[in-house]
Design a protein around this motif. Structure first.
Motif, PDB file in Angstrom:
ATOM      1  N   GLU A 305     -10.388  10.848  16.066  1.00  0.00           N
ATOM      2  CA  GLU A 305      -9.597  10.933  14.896  1.00  0.00           C
ATOM      3  C   GLU A 305      -7.863  10.971  15.153  1.00  0.00           C
ATOM      4  OE1 GLU A 305     -10.366  11.673  11.098  1.00  0.00           O
ATOM      5  OE2 GLU A 305     -11.714  10.401  12.082  1.00  0.00           O
ATOM      6  N   GLY A 306      -7.711  11.640  16.469  1.00  0.00           N
ATOM      7  CA  GLY A 306      -6.272  11.575  17.024  1.00  0.00           C
ATOM      8  C   GLY A 306      -5.895  10.126  17.374  1.00  0.00           C
ATOM      9  N   GLY A 307      -6.802   9.352  17.514  1.00  0.00           N
ATOM     10  CA  GLY A 307      -6.244   8.019  17.831  1.00  0.00           C
ATOM     11  C   GLY A 307      -6.069   6.843  16.505  1.00  0.00           C
ATOM     12  N   ILE A 308      -6.720   7.285  15.414  1.00  0.00           N
ATOM     13  CA  ILE A 308      -6.477   6.531  14.196  1.00  0.00           C
ATOM     14  C   ILE A 308      -6.113   7.072  13.101  1.00  0.00           C
ATOM     15  CG2 ILE A 308      -8.344   4.811  15.134  1.00  0.00           C
ATOM     16  CD1 ILE A 308     -10.398   6.361  13.468  1.00  0.00           C
ATOM     17  N   ARG A 309      -5.904   8.501  13.031  1.00  0.00           N
ATOM     18  CA  ARG A 309      -5.482   9.008  11.726  1.00  0.00           C
ATOM     19  C   ARG A 309      -3.854   9.155  11.893  1.00  0.00           C
ATOM     20  NH1 ARG A 309      -7.848  14.282   8.623  1.00  0.00           N
ATOM     21  NH2 ARG A 309      -9.596  13.710   9.094  1.00  0.00           N
ATOM     22  N   GLU A 310      -3.209   8.770  10.792  1.00  0.00           N
ATOM     23  CA  GLU A 310      -1.781   8.562  10.847  1.00  0.00           C
ATOM     24  C   GLU A 310      -1.017   9.609   9.836  1.00  0.00           C
ATOM     25  OE1 GLU A 310      -1.101   6.819  13.149  1.00  0.00           O
ATOM     26  OE2 GLU A 310      -2.997   5.851  13.510  1.00  0.00           O
ATOM     27  N   PRO A 311      -0.054   9.874   9.918  1.00  0.00           N
ATOM     28  CA  PRO A 311       1.023  10.581   9.125  1.00  0.00           C
ATOM     29  C   PRO A 311       1.448   9.617   7.942  1.00  0.00           C
ATOM     30  CG  PRO A 311       2.177  10.229  10.716  1.00  0.00           C
ATOM     31  CD  PRO A 311       1.079   9.729  11.333  1.00  0.00           C
ATOM     32  N   MET A 312       1.571   9.705   6.674  1.00  0.00           N
ATOM     33  CA  MET A 312       1.619   8.762   5.686  1.00  0.00           C
ATOM     34  C   MET A 312       2.217   9.362   4.322  1.00  0.00           C
ATOM     35  SD  MET A 312      -0.726   5.676   4.196  1.00  0.00           S
ATOM     36  CE  MET A 312      -0.243   4.657   2.416  1.00  0.00           C
ATOM     37  N   PHE A 313       3.259   8.784   3.783  1.00  0.00           N
ATOM     38  CA  PHE A 313       3.673   9.426   2.575  1.00  0.00           C
ATOM     39  C   PHE A 313       4.391   8.041   1.650  1.00  0.00           C
ATOM     40  CE2 PHE A 313       7.417  10.172   4.840  1.00  0.00           C
ATOM     41  CZ  PHE A 313       8.470   9.441   4.167  1.00  0.00           C
ATOM     42  N   VAL A 314       4.304   8.189   0.431  1.00  0.00           N
ATOM     43  CA  VAL A 314       4.535   7.185  -0.364  1.00  0.00           C
ATOM     44  C   VAL A 314       5.632   7.905  -1.719  1.00  0.00           C
ATOM     45  CG1 VAL A 314       4.330   5.411  -2.178  1.00  0.00           C
ATOM     46  CG2 VAL A 314       2.822   5.724  -0.279  1.00  0.00           C
ATOM     47  N   VAL A 315       6.882   7.559  -1.715  1.00  0.00           N
ATOM     48  CA  VAL A 315       7.889   7.990  -2.735  1.00  0.00           C
ATOM     49  C   VAL A 315       8.008   6.843  -3.584  1.00  0.00           C
ATOM     50  CG1 VAL A 315      10.175   8.871  -2.988  1.00  0.00           C
ATOM     51  CG2 VAL A 315       8.851   9.527  -0.874  1.00  0.00           C
ATOM     52  N   TRP A 316       7.553   7.023  -4.888  1.00  0.00           N
ATOM     53  CA  TRP A 316       7.883   5.816  -5.757  1.00  0.00           C
ATOM     54  C   TRP A 316       8.518   6.346  -7.159  1.00  0.00           C
ATOM     55  CZ3 TRP A 316       3.505   2.190  -7.558  1.00  0.00           C
ATOM     56  CH2 TRP A 316       3.879   1.188  -8.247  1.00  0.00           C
ATOM     57  N   PRO A 317       9.747   6.508  -7.373  1.00  0.00           N
ATOM     58  CA  PRO A 317      10.348   7.057  -8.427  1.00  0.00           C
ATOM     59  C   PRO A 317       9.758   6.811  -9.723  1.00  0.00           C
ATOM     60  CG  PRO A 317      11.892   6.323  -6.768  1.00  0.00           C
ATOM     61  CD  PRO A 317      10.750   5.677  -6.331  1.00  0.00           C
ATOM     62  N   GLY A 318       9.353   7.694 -10.399  1.00  0.00           N
ATOM     63  CA  GLY A 318       8.917   7.582 -11.760  1.00  0.00           C
ATOM     64  C   GLY A 318       7.309   7.519 -11.677  1.00  0.00           C
ATOM     65  N   VAL A 319       6.532   7.319 -10.562  1.00  0.00           N
ATOM     66  CA  VAL A 319       5.305   7.100 -10.224  1.00  0.00           C
ATOM     67  C   VAL A 319       4.736   8.222  -9.513  1.00  0.00           C
ATOM     68  CG1 VAL A 319       3.382   5.588  -9.431  1.00  0.00           C
ATOM     69  CG2 VAL A 319       5.458   4.850 -10.544  1.00  0.00           C
TER      70      VAL A 319
END
Length: 488
Positions: A305-319
């Protein structure tokens, strides 16, 4: 007519046509997209993911404005194949970029099999999401690491800054920068990460009626580990955390974070903040000798998991809902259809392995049934040698040997082709992959193994079978003993 002027004219005509004839989204609904893609940035390397030493206040503030994905994956454990999956929306057997370069990695006397070399260039017959977005009337740009060919422009970008076939800063984060033409005049004290931030702000502030899509793909925090001296000094004076303590890595991360803050400020000052989607993630696990993904096992180059799991976020105003969290497993091939849906771009008539994440962005707690039923796959028919750290990989000589992986629900199965080894983990109970259940849960093991084999058949995934003529079993055992002794 000069080439650049011709390209610009063609692009403006396409933009006008897209607005006049209408696309999937109306002109008023067409948001800008800023896609920030880091290199070797690990799952725990930001404050919002739990780092107790690295400082990322701007990333943390952005993450709080949108949806954080806690189980986001790259489709490969190292740079080039991960980026090929990202741009193509396809798993590695389809685009055939399996490793960095096509040569066999590691000592030729070690490893029983010949590797599958694949290619080191993304085929031009594969249509990228950038081409789709560009065709939809967007002004597209890539700034920073490219790694998939000599020039990113033929792959759907109107603008390129510093993107070449190079996998890292050619000669470090300070000049000279080798054959990168755009950086030939870089001042001697200019830090590369800061320059890429400057270029990103310049791209965002261009006067153009078309919406824009910027792929800001930092070289950071790829080796060589070089931070700005004042920041390195700051972290050397800071008490270490229980998870992280590497001063130079911390300095490199802070430079990225400060740049993100400057970009966010530029969006606000230009009045574009409310109409700009921001997507943030990384290409593979963190650099093992300098960081930790604990409680995950592994690091860049491993398929734990440490080789392929990533931090990720999405900011979509209004969604997206501020402060929301999505625990559904997603993977970077999903970004292709996601970007197309966000921008109203048409999906091409080619195989896509991902699913649009837009339904999850709208309702992160109510995943469509199709997400629950699907499996995620990885295929690595090659070798990737060890570096300074060897404690969280299958053996001390290679971070990974030829393998395929499947994740379905909470279950994850590894298959290694040299010895036919199977490893089964319940990620819900054992995210650190410390308890192999392949012998105690044979029904689940065999079912997943059959599903993995069927997937390989459906994608024509090449499995290495040719014996390595240079293999020396005694030399390999001796090298293992020596590496273990050195580690212990």
């Amino acid at each position: 007519m000069p080439t650049e002027i011709f390209r610009t004219l063609c692009h403006r005509l396409l933009c006008l046509a897209a607005v006049l004839i209408g696309s999937t989204a109306t002109a008023a609904d067409r948001p800008n997209v800023l896609f920030i893609f880091l290199d070797d940035f690990g799952w725990r390397d930001a404050g919002f993911m739990g780092s107790d030493f690295y400082e990322t206040p701007h990333l943390d503030a952005l993450a709080a404005r949108g949806t954080v994905f806690t189980q986001a994956y790259s489709a490969a454990a190292n740079c080039a194949p991960a980026r090929a999956c990202l741009l193509s929306g396809q798993y590695t057997p389809r685009h055939e970029i399996f490793n960095v370069g096509t040569q066999r990695r590691g000592n030729r006397k070690h490893g029983k099999l010949m590797h599958i070399p694949g290619t080191d260039t993304l085929r031009t017959d594969i249509r990228t999401w950038a081409q789709c977005v560009d065709q939809a009337g967007y002004r597209t740009g890539t700034i920073g690491k490219w790694h998939l060919s000599d020039d990113p422009l033929p792959y759907g970008f109107d603008f390129n800054f510093a993107g070449t076939h190079s996998g890292g800063p050619p000669q470090g984060y300070y000049p000279p920068h080798g054959k990168i033409e755009e950086l030939a005049d870089a001042p001697k004290d200019e830090y590369l990460t800061n320059r890429l931030t400057d270029e990103a702000i310049g791209f965002i502030n261009q006067s153009d009626p078309a919406p824009w899509f910027l792929y800001l793909t930092h070289f950071a925090v790829h080796t060589p580990l070089q931070g700005e001296p004042d920041l390195v000094a700051k972290y050397r004076d800071k008490p270490p955390g229980e998870l992280h303590d590497h001063a130079v890595m911390a300095a490199m991360i802070e430079s990225v974070d400060t740049g993100v803050g400057r970009i966010v400020e530029a969006l606000q000052q230009s009045g574009q903040s409310d109409n700009t989607i921001i997507v943030f993630t990384s290409d593979n696990g963190g650099y093992g000798p300098a960081t930790s993904m604990s409680p995950l096992k592994g690091y860049k180059g491993t398929y734990y998991e440490g080789g392929i799991r990533e931090p990720m976020f999405v900011v979509w105003p209004g969604v997206t809902q501020p402060g929301s969290v999505c625990e559904v497993p997603v993977i970077n091939v999903d970004l292709y259809p996601t970007f197309c849906e966000m921008t109203g771009a048409e999906l091409p008539d080619q195989i896509r392995d991902g699913k649009s994440l837009v339904p999850l962005l709208k309702s992160p707690d109510a995943a469509p049934e199709s997400f629950d039923q699907r499996a995620l796959f990885w295929h690595f028919p090659a070798y990737l040698q060890s570096y300074a750290r060897t404690d969280q990989q299958r053996d001390v000589l290679y971070r990974s040997r030829p393998c395929s992986i499947i994740r379905a629900g909470k279950w994850k199965l590894h298959e290694y082709f040299e010895d036919g080894g199977l490893e089964l983990y319940d990620l819900q109970a054992d995210v650190g992959e410390s308890n192999d259940l392949s012998e105690t849960h044979p029904e689940i093991r065999d079912s997943l193994h059959q599903r993995l084999r069927q997937w390989r058949e459906s994608t024509n995934a090449p499995v290495p079978t040719e014996p390595n003529p240079n293999y020396d079993e005694a030399a390999e055992r001796q090298a293992m003993r020596k590496a273990l002794k050195k580690r212990d």
